[in-house]
Design a protein around this motif. Sequence first.
Motif, PDB file in Angstrom:
ATOM      1  N   LEU A  52       3.258   8.652   1.179  1.00 36.94           N
ATOM      2  CA  LEU A  52       4.321   8.932   2.151  1.00 36.94           C
ATOM      3  C   LEU A  52       3.810   9.833   3.266  1.00 36.94           C
ATOM      4  N   ASP A  53       3.096  10.899   2.930  1.00 34.96           N
ATOM      5  CA  ASP A  53       2.541  11.809   3.944  1.00 34.96           C
ATOM      6  C   ASP A  53       1.650  11.062   4.927  1.00 34.96           C
ATOM      7  N   VAL A  54       0.760  10.248   4.398  1.00 38.64           N
ATOM      8  CA  VAL A  54      -0.192   9.524   5.251  1.00 38.64           C
ATOM      9  C   VAL A  54       0.553   8.548   6.149  1.00 38.64           C
ATOM     10  N   ALA A  55       1.548   7.871   5.601  1.00 45.50           N
ATOM     11  CA  ALA A  55       2.344   6.942   6.425  1.00 45.50           C
ATOM     12  C   ALA A  55       3.021   7.688   7.569  1.00 45.50           C
ATOM     13  N   LEU A  56       3.730   8.749   7.255  1.00 40.61           N
ATOM     14  CA  LEU A  56       4.479   9.484   8.280  1.00 40.61           C
ATOM     15  C   LEU A  56       3.557  10.128   9.306  1.00 40.61           C
ATOM     16  N   ASP A  69       7.163  -7.169   6.558  1.00 43.00           N
ATOM     17  CA  ASP A  69       7.838  -7.676   7.756  1.00 43.00           C
ATOM     18  C   ASP A  69       6.871  -8.297   8.763  1.00 43.00           C
ATOM     19  N   GLY A  70       5.581  -8.392   8.402  1.00 40.17           N
ATOM     20  CA  GLY A  70       4.625  -9.093   9.239  1.00 40.17           C
ATOM     21  C   GLY A  70       3.846  -8.254  10.230  1.00 40.17           C
ATOM     22  N   GLN A  71       4.062  -6.945  10.274  1.00 42.11           N
ATOM     23  CA  GLN A  71       3.252  -6.089  11.145  1.00 42.11           C
ATOM     24  C   GLN A  71       1.784  -6.192  10.722  1.00 42.11           C
ATOM     25  N   PRO A  72       0.869  -5.970  11.661  1.00 42.05           N
ATOM     26  CA  PRO A  72      -0.550  -5.988  11.278  1.00 42.05           C
ATOM     27  C   PRO A  72      -0.879  -4.835  10.329  1.00 42.05           C
ATOM     28  N   ASP A  73      -1.855  -5.077   9.448  1.00 47.63           N
ATOM     29  CA  ASP A  73      -2.307  -4.035   8.530  1.00 47.63           C
ATOM     30  C   ASP A  73      -2.815  -2.823   9.311  1.00 47.63           C
ATOM     31  N   GLN A  74      -2.676  -1.654   8.706  1.00 49.92           N
ATOM     32  CA  GLN A  74      -3.222  -0.412   9.268  1.00 49.92           C
ATOM     33  C   GLN A  74      -3.981   0.309   8.168  1.00 49.92           C
ATOM     34  N   THR A  75      -5.140   0.843   8.497  1.00 49.21           N
ATOM     35  CA  THR A  75      -5.919   1.622   7.540  1.00 49.21           C
ATOM     36  C   THR A  75      -6.092   3.031   8.085  1.00 49.21           C
ATOM     37  N   HIS A  76      -5.819   4.014   7.227  1.00 55.95           N
ATOM     38  CA  HIS A  76      -5.910   5.424   7.626  1.00 55.95           C
ATOM     39  C   HIS A  76      -6.625   6.209   6.533  1.00 55.95           C
ATOM     40  N   VAL A  77      -7.275   7.265   6.927  1.00 52.76           N
ATOM     41  CA  VAL A  77      -7.962   8.143   5.988  1.00 52.76           C
ATOM     42  C   VAL A  77      -6.947   9.104   5.377  1.00 52.76           C
ATOM     43  N   ALA A  78      -7.053   9.264   4.064  1.00 54.72           N
ATOM     44  CA  ALA A  78      -6.172  10.181   3.339  1.00 54.72           C
ATOM     45  C   ALA A  78      -7.021  11.215   2.623  1.00 54.72           C
ATOM     46  N   ALA A  79      -6.658  12.461   2.765  1.00 54.71           N
ATOM     47  CA  ALA A  79      -7.363  13.539   2.071  1.00 54.71           C
ATOM     48  C   ALA A  79      -6.824  13.664   0.646  1.00 54.71           C
ATOM     49  N   GLU A  80      -7.681  14.112  -0.232  1.00 56.57           N
ATOM     50  CA  GLU A  80      -7.267  14.371  -1.603  1.00 56.57           C
ATOM     51  C   GLU A  80      -6.047  15.295  -1.593  1.00 56.57           C
ATOM     52  N   GLY A  81      -5.013  14.939  -2.361  1.00 57.30           N
ATOM     53  CA  GLY A  81      -3.801  15.745  -2.440  1.00 57.30           C
ATOM     54  C   GLY A  81      -2.673  15.281  -1.536  1.00 57.30           C
ATOM     55  N   GLU A  82      -2.964  14.390  -0.583  1.00 56.13           N
ATOM     56  CA  GLU A  82      -1.907  13.840   0.265  1.00 56.13           C
ATOM     57  C   GLU A  82      -1.226  12.680  -0.449  1.00 56.13           C
ATOM     58  N   SER A  83       0.062  12.527  -0.195  1.00 54.64           N
ATOM     59  CA  SER A  83       0.774  11.388  -0.773  1.00 54.64           C
ATOM     60  C   SER A  83       0.722  10.204   0.191  1.00 54.64           C
TER      61      SER A  83
END
Length: 109
Positions: free
Chosen positions: A28-32, A12-26
């Motif tokens: 979906l979890d990281v997004a929410l 939908d054109g929103q700017p990219d976002q980068t986040h750190v994810a720990a091993e075992g997270e999905s």
Amino acid sequence: MKAVNITFQFQDGQPDQTHVAAEGESVLDVALNNGIHLQHNCGGVCGCSTCHVYVLKGESDLPEISDKEEDFIDRAVDPRINSRLGCQCVVQGNEDVVILIPRQEFLGH
């Protein structure tokens, strides 16, 4: 504990976002956890297709797709060869991942 970056891109054109994810997270979890809107009508238990995403990079480091996940992807809007369910893409902590989130203005099933 290993960690990787997940970059979220948006149809939908929103700017990219980068986040750190720990091993075992999905994905979906990281997004929410980071305020990214990703529908999840079943609560993230592989019971619908609403958290459908496209994996643009890092798929080889995610768990293999299950038959159940594949069945729900077939019900998603515009499924592609790189389609996955965000709730089933669990970070294994080795390779950064790039996810494209399709438009979310649908009810899903």
